[in-house]
Design a protein around this motif. Structure first.
Motif, PDB file in Angstrom:
ATOM      1  N   LEU A 260      36.804  40.561  32.321  1.00 49.02           N
ATOM      2  CA  LEU A 260      36.303  40.581  33.704  1.00 49.02           C
ATOM      3  C   LEU A 260      36.198  39.167  34.268  1.00 49.02           C
ATOM      4  O   LEU A 260      36.459  38.949  35.463  1.00 49.02           O
ATOM      5  CB  LEU A 260      34.942  41.272  33.745  1.00 49.02           C
ATOM      6  N   ARG A 263      39.651  38.088  35.244  1.00 52.16           N
ATOM      7  CA  ARG A 263      40.053  38.769  36.481  1.00 52.16           C
ATOM      8  C   ARG A 263      39.484  38.052  37.709  1.00 52.16           C
ATOM      9  O   ARG A 263      40.129  37.992  38.757  1.00 52.16           O
ATOM     10  CB  ARG A 263      39.572  40.223  36.455  1.00 52.16           C
ATOM     11  N   ARG A 264      38.279  37.524  37.594  1.00 53.58           N
ATOM     12  CA  ARG A 264      37.677  36.776  38.708  1.00 53.58           C
ATOM     13  C   ARG A 264      38.353  35.425  38.893  1.00 53.58           C
ATOM     14  O   ARG A 264      38.564  34.959  40.011  1.00 53.58           O
ATOM     15  CB  ARG A 264      36.177  36.561  38.444  1.00 53.58           C
ATOM     16  N   CYS A 277      40.948  50.590  35.543  1.00 55.87           N
ATOM     17  CA  CYS A 277      39.497  50.687  35.783  1.00 55.87           C
ATOM     18  C   CYS A 277      38.741  49.694  34.899  1.00 55.87           C
ATOM     19  O   CYS A 277      37.890  50.079  34.075  1.00 55.87           O
ATOM     20  CB  CYS A 277      38.996  52.093  35.517  1.00 55.87           C
ATOM     21  N   PRO A 278      39.040  48.404  35.017  1.00 51.27           N
ATOM     22  CA  PRO A 278      38.502  47.431  34.058  1.00 51.27           C
ATOM     23  C   PRO A 278      36.982  47.366  34.019  1.00 51.27           C
ATOM     24  O   PRO A 278      36.396  47.240  32.944  1.00 51.27           O
ATOM     25  CB  PRO A 278      39.105  46.103  34.525  1.00 51.27           C
ATOM     26  N   ARG A 279      36.322  47.454  35.173  1.00 44.86           N
ATOM     27  CA  ARG A 279      34.866  47.324  35.161  1.00 44.86           C
ATOM     28  C   ARG A 279      34.211  48.480  34.403  1.00 44.86           C
ATOM     29  O   ARG A 279      33.281  48.270  33.620  1.00 44.86           O
ATOM     30  CB  ARG A 279      34.325  47.266  36.601  1.00 44.86           C
ATOM     31  N   CYS A 282      35.234  48.133  30.570  1.00 43.59           N
ATOM     32  CA  CYS A 282      34.604  46.966  29.956  1.00 43.59           C
ATOM     33  C   CYS A 282      33.100  47.182  29.764  1.00 43.59           C
ATOM     34  O   CYS A 282      32.539  46.789  28.737  1.00 43.59           O
ATOM     35  CB  CYS A 282      34.857  45.719  30.803  1.00 43.59           C
ATOM     36  N   SER A 283      32.458  47.802  30.739  1.00 47.54           N
ATOM     37  CA  SER A 283      31.030  48.096  30.597  1.00 47.54           C
ATOM     38  C   SER A 283      30.797  49.058  29.441  1.00 47.54           C
ATOM     39  O   SER A 283      29.884  48.870  28.633  1.00 47.54           O
ATOM     40  CB  SER A 283      30.484  48.696  31.903  1.00 47.54           C
ATOM     41  N   PRO A 374      26.556  41.664  33.663  1.00 43.32           N
ATOM     42  CA  PRO A 374      26.811  40.995  34.953  1.00 43.32           C
ATOM     43  C   PRO A 374      26.442  39.516  34.918  1.00 43.32           C
ATOM     44  O   PRO A 374      27.143  38.686  35.520  1.00 43.32           O
ATOM     45  CB  PRO A 374      25.917  41.775  35.925  1.00 43.32           C
ATOM     46  N   VAL A 377      29.389  37.706  33.170  1.00 41.26           N
ATOM     47  CA  VAL A 377      30.600  37.600  33.986  1.00 41.26           C
ATOM     48  C   VAL A 377      30.397  36.598  35.122  1.00 41.26           C
ATOM     49  O   VAL A 377      31.262  35.759  35.410  1.00 41.26           O
ATOM     50  CB  VAL A 377      30.997  38.977  34.543  1.00 41.26           C
ATOM     51  N   ASN A 378      29.240  36.645  35.763  1.00 39.35           N
ATOM     52  CA  ASN A 378      28.973  35.758  36.905  1.00 39.35           C
ATOM     53  C   ASN A 378      28.762  34.310  36.490  1.00 39.35           C
ATOM     54  O   ASN A 378      28.864  33.408  37.322  1.00 39.35           O
ATOM     55  CB  ASN A 378      27.737  36.250  37.673  1.00 39.35           C
TER      56      ASN A 378
END
Length: 399
Positions: A260, A263-264, A277-279, A282-283, A374, A377-378
């Motif tokens: 993820l 991807r960003r 449907c990666p999110r 991955c979750s 999250p 990833v952020n």
């Protein structure tokens, strides 16, 4: 076979000799290694099926299946310490070698699905044969009180009890041959991971060198040394399997976060392999990895966290002494995640003061994972590294 069973001094020396042999085979190159593994893999597929069919035909006590099984907590504990997770983690071999695959969008999922499917089918058949082969008189107190002891494990005990000495002999040989294939493959894979980390300067540059046969010889020798050290620290089979499973699962938990984050960082990069449907996937993968770590037990998890944390701190210290810039904020989530996993095992795992029922414990771990992901990833760096950019943007190989 109890949890206290340990290797003797002679056993440890034999294990070290086998590790040296596996290293020598790996140093011969990938083609020679593949020849050894291909032959051993055929053995690993045929022997369990032969043993299963034989036991079910000779001692098919199908009424055993109607008896109540052990409590769910006991089953969950066996998943980690009994080697079930470790056995199914063989799929990562296809993942580790995916960069050298043609048409990875088709072949990587195919290799993983076929490999996992075949292994799962064999394990299920083998387990079914064990369940129906136990003499009914041995189950008058239930499955939880079953005691089958023999040099080589419960299947050997069953074979001896049925007078199948040839089956017992095959199982004892298999107990040596089958782990040999795993040992050779894992030694080679671990060396190649170290080699790539040496290439990326995450480990000393010497580990990123290849010999004249294209083999990362220094990385292989370092894997040999670390293997011998771990063998000395955890000479019991259950302890070693639990520890290795825990470390591998923790490492796999990095995958969903990394995907993820990339991807960003590189939303328009051409990819040789894409997860739909990666999110969502991955979750789900991150939650399942978090669940799996709890199955390995408190001791194994704490040992894995310690082994991961010490080299990480040493890396930060060395980079600081060398005056090389680091963005530590991007990695703080990793320390938080490992810390929460350890805290959970200390407070809510079985045998602890606030132990939770299995179902509620899984809910708690899922919430922990979904809260951390999250943040992870952020916190990623705004730009991908040069190595990631090169690997992700190279043109696909012809099919």
């Amino acid at each position: 076979m109890g949890k206290t069973q340990m290797l003797s001094g002679a056993g440890q020396l034999t294990a070290v000799a086998l590790l040296v042999l596996f290293t020598w085979i790996n140093l011969a190159g990938v083609s020679r290694l593949a020849q050894w593994i291909d032959g051993l893999t055929l053995w690993k597929l045929l022997v369990p099926l032969l043993v299963s069919i034989t036991l079910m035909l000779i001692a098919g006590h199908w009424s055993n299946l109607s008896l109540a099984m052990p409590a769910s907590g006991t089953v969950v504990e066996a998943i980690g310490s009994g080697g079930i997770l470790f056995s199914l983690l063989g799929f990562r071999s296809a993942m580790d070698m995916a960069g050298e695959v043609r048409n990875p969008q088709r072949n990587v999922p195919l290799a993983m699905a076929v490999g996992l499917g075949i292994c799962l089918l064999i394990y299920l058949v083998l387990q079914l044969s064990f369940l129906v082969s136990v003499p009914p008189e041995s189950l008058h107190k239930g499955w939880s009180q079953l005691s089958l002891t023999a040099h080589g494990g419960p299947l050997v005990a069953l074979a001896v009890g049925l007078g199948l000495s040839w089956v017992a002999l095959v199982l004892l040989i298999d107990a040596v041959v089958s782990p040999s294939a795993t040992g050779m493959a894992y030694l080679g894979i671990s060396a190649r991971v170290s080699w790539m980390m040496g290439e990326c300067r995450l480990l000393p540059g010497a580990l990123g060198r290849l010999n004249s046969r294209g083999v990362p010889h220094w990385a292989l020798l370092s894997s040999l040394i670390i293997s011998m050290l771990l063998l000395w620290l955890t000479p019991s089979w259950q302890g070693l399997v639990s520890f290795l499973t825990s470390t591998q699962i923790i490492a796999l938990a990095m995958g969903p976060v990394s995907l993820l984050a990339l991807r960003r960082q590189l939303p328009d990069a051409e990819r040789r392999f894409q997860v739909p449907c990666p999110r969502m996937f991955c979750s789900l993968a991150f939650v399942m990895a978090t669940w799996a770590t709890s199955c390995t037990g408190r001791t194994a998890l704490e040992g894995a966290v310690l082994v991961i944390s010490i080299p990480s701190l040493m890396y930060v210290l060395v980079r600081s002494v060398q005056g090389q810039a680091m963005d530590l904020k991007a990695g703080l989530w990793w320390g938080l995640y490992l810390g929460l996993l350890t805290l959970d095992m200390e407070l809510f795992s079985q045998g602890q003061r606030w132990a939770l029922p299995t179902g509620w414990h899984l809910v708690l771990l899922a919430g922990l994972a979904l809260a951390v992901m999250p943040m992870a990833v952020n916190s990623a760096l705004p730009r991908a590294s040069a190595h990631a950019l090169t690997n992700l943007t190279q043109p696909p190989d012809p099919d």
